[in-house]
Design an enzyme around this catalytic site. Structure first.
Site, PDB file in Angstrom:
ATOM      1  N   TYR A  62      -5.989   7.753   5.238  1.00 44.41           N
ATOM      2  CA  TYR A  62      -6.050   7.751   3.820  1.00 44.41           C
ATOM      3  C   TYR A  62      -6.519   6.584   3.386  1.00 44.41           C
ATOM      4  CZ  TYR A  62      -4.773   9.176  -1.082  1.00 44.41           C
ATOM      5  OH  TYR A  62      -4.782   9.564  -2.441  1.00 44.41           O
TER       6      TYR A  62
ATOM      7  N   TYR B 157       0.938  -2.877  -2.716  1.00 42.79           N
ATOM      8  CA  TYR B 157       1.485  -4.244  -3.440  1.00 42.79           C
ATOM      9  C   TYR B 157       1.173  -5.378  -2.948  1.00 42.79           C
ATOM     10  CZ  TYR B 157       4.371  -7.264  -6.447  1.00 42.79           C
ATOM     11  OH  TYR B 157       4.720  -8.085  -7.449  1.00 42.79           O
TER      12      TYR B 157
ATOM     13  N   LYS C 223      -9.033  10.774   5.209  1.00 41.92           N
ATOM     14  CA  LYS C 223      -9.632  11.344   3.762  1.00 41.92           C
ATOM     15  C   LYS C 223      -9.910  10.193   3.073  1.00 41.92           C
ATOM     16  CE  LYS C 223      -7.504  12.341  -1.009  1.00 41.92           C
ATOM     17  NZ  LYS C 223      -6.391  12.244  -1.884  1.00 41.92           N
TER      18      LYS C 223
END
EC number: 4.-.-.-
Length: 292
Positions: free
Chosen positions: A132, A106, A161
């Protein structure tokens, strides 16, 4: 060393939008049958921003308790460093070996802000951590230089990932793979290509629904490259494209409910797929072999 197929678990819900723990047991049973190597609760597919800290803790604990000895990769992502620290400490307290952390979202962080977030959360617990990278949802790229810095400074950073879908970026970071740092592809349609250049495995949403992904990985690992390629092209990709006709991740929830005869729900603001989207998904679901 971490490898194989990790499932970014959906968070099954009832028609009231509350977590359905019986359906979660069914999901874990299915994943064990598919032969996945890891369970990743409270990730993007699991809609982690929609749940309170207490709900996250309860779900993480439930998955840990019902994991059938499958490794749990606990999502600790948040727009709040404080919450990520709290979740990290909780995962360590209940014996989960691996955490997964994305950038804050955000409010877009710069590199220093991102480093502060990651370093604080990494240091909050001693269990392993996977970075991630999912810029299309977080709004921020994790740079190669930040990956290098974090792995150099923290011995419990064990992998990444990458769900960016950018194979040029993936091809650059793959050179950092070693016996202490593993690299997973987060886009199902790039799994075969990523394994071909040395990926440790995949974190693939379709593994919630079908054995296609684990079949691909096992054929590739056995050296049956043509079989693995055909699974990618003929099975994985058509199902993924049909499911992604719906707004992410609603298609995965619908497909799981449909395949298992569950009258599941969707927590607002997520809505179920349209009638046309359901028809396209249903066409692909009929091709999945039934459990014996």
């Amino acid at each position: 060393m971490y490898k194989g197929i990790v499932t970014p678990m959906i968070t099954p819900m009832g028609q009231n939008g509350e977590i359905d723990y019986r359906a979660t047991e069914i999901l874990i049973d299915n994943l064990a049958d598919f032969g996945v190597d890891g369970l990743f609760p409270m990730g993007s597919t699991g809609l982690f921003p929609m749940f309170s800290t207490d709900e996250k803790k309860k779900f993480l604990g439930f998955v840990r308790d019902h994991s059938k000895k499958i490794e749990v990769y606990a999502g600790v992502g948040s727009s709040s460093t404080q919450e990520s620290v709290e979740l990290s400490k909780y995962t360590e307290d209940i014996g989960i070996k691996v955490r997964v952390l994305m950038p804050t979202y955000y409010i877009k962080p710069d590199e220093d802000w991102m480093y502060r977030h990651f370093s604080t959360v990494i240091s909050a617990a001693s269990n392993d951590l996977f970075i991630y990278n999912i810029p299309q949802l977080s709004g921020s790229w994790i740079s190669e230089s930040l990956i290098e810095k974090l792995t150099r400074e923290f011995s419990n950073v064990k992998g990444i990932k990458d769900s960016s879908g950018d194979m040029r970026f993936f091809s650059r970071i793959i050179r950092h793979k070693n016996e202490k740092f593993d690299i997973f592809q987060g886009q199902d349609d790039l799994l075969f290509l990523s394994l071909s250049i040395g990926a440790s495995g995949g974190v693939c949403g379709l593994s919630n629904i079908s054995p296609y992904i684990t079949n691909l990985y096992h054929e590739f690992s056995a050296g049956n490259l043509e079989k693995a390629r055909k699974i990618q092209i003929d099975e994985v990709n058509p199902l993924m494209y049909a499911i992604n006709e719906a707004t992410f991740p609603a298609g995965y929830y619908y497909a799981f409910y449909k395949m298992n005869g569950i009258k599941g729900g969707y927590r607002a603001p997520m809505v179920e797929p349209t009638t046309d989207q359901k028809k396209k998904i249903d066409q692909e679901l009929t091709k999945i072999p039934k459990k014996q």
